[in-house]
Enzyme design. Sequence first.
Site, PDB file in Angstrom:
ATOM      1  N   HIS A   1       0.823  -1.227   0.000  1.00 39.74           N
ATOM      2  CA  HIS A   1       0.000   0.000   0.000  1.00 39.74           C
ATOM      3  C   HIS A   1       0.851   1.268   0.000  1.00 39.74           C
ATOM      4  O   HIS A   1       0.304   2.367   0.050  1.00 39.74           O
ATOM      5  CB  HIS A   1      -0.931   0.019   1.217  1.00 39.74           C
ATOM      6  CG  HIS A   1      -1.951  -1.071   1.213  1.00 39.74           C
ATOM      7  ND1 HIS A   1      -2.798  -1.290   0.146  1.00 39.74           N
ATOM      8  CD2 HIS A   1      -2.266  -2.028   2.136  1.00 39.74           C
ATOM      9  CE1 HIS A   1      -3.582  -2.326   0.422  1.00 39.74           C
ATOM     10  NE2 HIS A   1      -3.277  -2.795   1.608  1.00 39.74           N
TER      11      HIS A   1
ATOM     12  N   ASP B   1      -2.852 -10.508  -2.509  1.00 38.15           N
ATOM     13  CA  ASP B   1      -3.375 -10.051  -1.217  1.00 38.15           C
ATOM     14  C   ASP B   1      -4.871  -9.728  -1.345  1.00 38.15           C
ATOM     15  O   ASP B   1      -5.351  -9.364  -2.419  1.00 38.15           O
ATOM     16  CB  ASP B   1      -2.598  -8.794  -0.794  1.00 38.15           C
ATOM     17  CG  ASP B   1      -2.886  -8.340   0.620  1.00 38.15           C
ATOM     18  OD1 ASP B   1      -2.052  -8.616   1.504  1.00 38.15           O
ATOM     19  OD2 ASP B   1      -3.939  -7.702   0.853  1.00 38.15           O
TER      20      ASP B   1
ATOM     21  N   HIS C   1      -6.308  -7.191  -0.379  1.00 40.35           N
ATOM     22  CA  HIS C   1      -6.479  -5.770  -0.719  1.00 40.35           C
ATOM     23  C   HIS C   1      -5.688  -5.423  -1.986  1.00 40.35           C
ATOM     24  O   HIS C   1      -4.608  -5.970  -2.217  1.00 40.35           O
ATOM     25  CB  HIS C   1      -5.970  -4.891   0.425  1.00 40.35           C
ATOM     26  CG  HIS C   1      -6.608  -5.177   1.747  1.00 40.35           C
ATOM     27  ND1 HIS C   1      -6.050  -6.037   2.676  1.00 40.35           N
ATOM     28  CD2 HIS C   1      -7.759  -4.723   2.291  1.00 40.35           C
ATOM     29  CE1 HIS C   1      -6.842  -6.095   3.748  1.00 40.35           C
ATOM     30  NE2 HIS C   1      -7.877  -5.312   3.539  1.00 40.35           N
TER      31      HIS C   1
ATOM     32  N   ASP D   1      -4.363 -12.750   3.538  1.00 36.90           N
ATOM     33  CA  ASP D   1      -5.612 -12.268   4.132  1.00 36.90           C
ATOM     34  C   ASP D   1      -6.832 -12.497   3.249  1.00 36.90           C
ATOM     35  O   ASP D   1      -7.951 -12.162   3.646  1.00 36.90           O
ATOM     36  CB  ASP D   1      -5.508 -10.793   4.554  1.00 36.90           C
ATOM     37  CG  ASP D   1      -4.836  -9.912   3.513  1.00 36.90           C
ATOM     38  OD1 ASP D   1      -4.503 -10.408   2.421  1.00 36.90           O
ATOM     39  OD2 ASP D   1      -4.639  -8.711   3.812  1.00 36.90           O
TER      40      ASP D   1
HETATM   41 ZN   LIG Z   1      -4.166  -7.059   2.721  1.00 35.24          ZN
END
Ligand SMILES: [Zn+2]
Length: 343
Positions: free
Chosen positions: A159, A194, A196, A283
């Site tokens: 991120h 991931d 996200h 995740d």
């Molecule tokens: Zn994540």
Amino acid sequence: MKVFSDQDRQSQHDPSGFLVNGVMQPNPETPERLERLLDGVASGNHQVQSPADHGMGPIAAVHTPAYLKFLSTVYERWSRIPDATPEIFPNIHPDSRTASYPLSAVGQAGFHITDMSCPIGEHTWEATRWSANCAVSAAKAVAEGESMAYAMCRPPGHHCFSDLAGGFCYLNNSAITAQYLRKNHDRVAIIDVDLHHGNGTQGMFYRRDDVFTLSIHADPSRFYPFFWGHAHEVGEGAGHGYNLNIPLPRGTKDEGFMKGLGDGLHHVRAFAPSAIVIALGLDAFEGDPFGGLAVSTAGFAEMAQMLAKLGLPTVIVQEGGYLCDELGDNLHAFLSGFEDGLA
Ligand SMILES: [Zn+2]
């Protein structure tokens, strides 16, 4: 395979909280994640090594000087403010990122930190630097002939943009790895699995055609990171067509995830990279506390086998994946699955 981890140094970063729906909650990006991940590695036949100190060169290859100066000095400057808190949280943001750059620690925190998930404490910089050293050591091992290596990066990185921390991330380990591999490879692909979207990674390579970025993730229309990760984001300028996002509906299980990954891998093959970086978030697991997707433990093994079939030198970089009983099992399933896929 070779595994790079520095539990003592990386564990020094222990953020207290993050803001969830307006309430400060315990920060899930805890040092205990490393213990669980090391347990997972211990289940396989891997060689765990401490990373070497590669200095600032590989990091500065993808992050701006101002940002690195900020990360490495802000805690000390913040601490001189009367009644300063033990962790830095931003309390102001510029209206646009082209705004003038301030001298104050408070102003710079607003400029360089995009959300309330990544406080900077006394040891954050040191831990983050050693997380990046794990990535560079793994990249170096592959550059020197290993077919694969795993970097147990924590804090994670995907991120983080070239000058902007966010989502528990301070340095973009996957981007650092890809840039390092570019020394020996004309084209490198980053495959981000991931939960996200890997928004920082996308942002860093968005105008480049030498690093293809693929991310498969929960649909950001109603999920972090919200402002990035949509299918229409395909790159700009020279990078147009070199970024691929595959957003999945919330709750997608193994079958849907593998279909998305299979579609993405068609594009990766067409790009014809000679090395890949896997941004390995765990995740997307059905039992992860973020609860966005529903990949099973066996699903991580299947995912890894699909990726191994590319048959390319590969650096696996740890991204997310939070405390649950199966966190170590999921890492073990992925690493074993990757080795099985190569066989
Ligand atoms: Zn994540």
